[in-house]
Enzyme design. Structure first.
Site, mmCIF file in Angstrom:
data_model
loop_
_atom_site.group_PDB
_atom_site.id
_atom_site.type_symbol
_atom_site.label_atom_id
_atom_site.label_comp_id
_atom_site.label_asym_id
_atom_site.label_seq_id
_atom_site.Cartn_x
_atom_site.Cartn_y
_atom_site.Cartn_z
ATOM 1 N N GLN A 1 0.840 -1.202 0.000
ATOM 2 C CA GLN A 1 0.000 0.000 0.000
ATOM 3 C C GLN A 1 0.874 1.250 0.000
ATOM 4 O OE1 GLN A 1 -3.636 -0.272 1.417
ATOM 5 N NE2 GLN A 1 -4.001 1.815 0.794
ATOM 6 N N PHE A 2 1.308 1.664 -1.190
ATOM 7 C CA PHE A 2 2.180 2.833 -1.283
ATOM 8 C C PHE A 2 1.496 4.101 -0.792
ATOM 9 C CE2 PHE A 2 -0.102 3.377 -5.229
ATOM 10 C CZ PHE A 2 -0.120 4.753 -5.429
ATOM 11 N N THR A 3 0.168 4.132 -0.790
ATOM 12 C CA THR A 3 -0.546 5.350 -0.400
ATOM 13 C C THR A 3 -0.364 5.701 1.074
ATOM 14 O OG1 THR A 3 -2.610 4.144 -0.020
ATOM 15 C CG2 THR A 3 -2.272 5.078 -2.228
#
Length: 146
Positions: free
Chosen positions: A78-80
Site C-alpha cells: 500500500q504505497f498510499t
C-alpha cells in the site's frame, strides 16, 4: 516502513474478480515502504508483528500474539500510506518508494513472517486490489520501523 495492522475475523483480496489471498482469523497488514527502508526494517517489523500481543486471552486481556492464537496474515502492499496531504487537494506520493525498491522489501517482510511460523497470504504487488475484511474488535494499529 509503515504497517497499518488490523485484527480480522476473516479477510480476502481480489484482483480483477479473482481471489488471490484469503485468511480466517488473523491480521491484515497494509504495508507502505519509503526510500530509506532496508531489509533490517522488514526484519524488525516481521518480529514486531509476529509477537505483538493484541489478541485476547481467556481473561479478556490483550495478551496473545497472532502466533499464539494460530492466526494467519493477509499482506497487502500500500504505497498510499506515504501520501502527504498537507498541501493542496491531491496527495503527494514522493515519499513512497519506487516499485523496484519496494517490492523486494515487501517480499522480504512476508518471507520473514513465514520464517517465524506464520501462514502468509498476499495481494498482488502493484495491482488494483479489492480488500474485504471483518475487523475484529476493531483493533487497528500503526506500526513503524523508524
Amino acid at each position: 516502513m509503515k504497517v497499518v495492522l488490523q485484527r480480522a475475523k476473516q479477510a480476502q483480496v481480489t484482483v480483477e474478480g479473482e481471489t488471490v489471498g484469503a485468511i480466517d482469523h488473523g491480521l491484515v497488514l497494509l504495508i507502505g515502504i519509503t526510500h530509506g527502508d532496508t531489509e533490517e526494517d522488514a526484519r524488525y517489523l516481521a518480529e514486531k508483528i509476529a509477537h505483538l500481543r493484541i489478541f485476547e486471552d481467556e481473561g479478556g486481556k490483550m495478551n496473545q500474539s497472532v502466533k499464539d492464537v494460530g492466526g494467519a496474515i493477509l499482506s497487502i502492499s500500500q504505497f498510499t500510506l506515504y501520501g502527504d496531504c498537507r498541501k493542496g487537494r491531491r496527495p503527494n506520493f514522493m515519499e513512497a518508494a519506487k516499485p523496484e525498491h519496494a517490492e523486494p522489501l515487501y517480499e522480504t517482510l512476508n518471507s520473514h513472517l513465514e520464517q517465524l511460523g506464520l501462514h502468509v497470504e498476499t495481494g498482488r504487488f502493484g495491482a488494483m486490489m479489492d480488500v474485504q475484511l471483518i475487523n475484529d474488535g476493531p483493533v487497528t494499529l500503526l506500526v513503524e520501523s523508524k
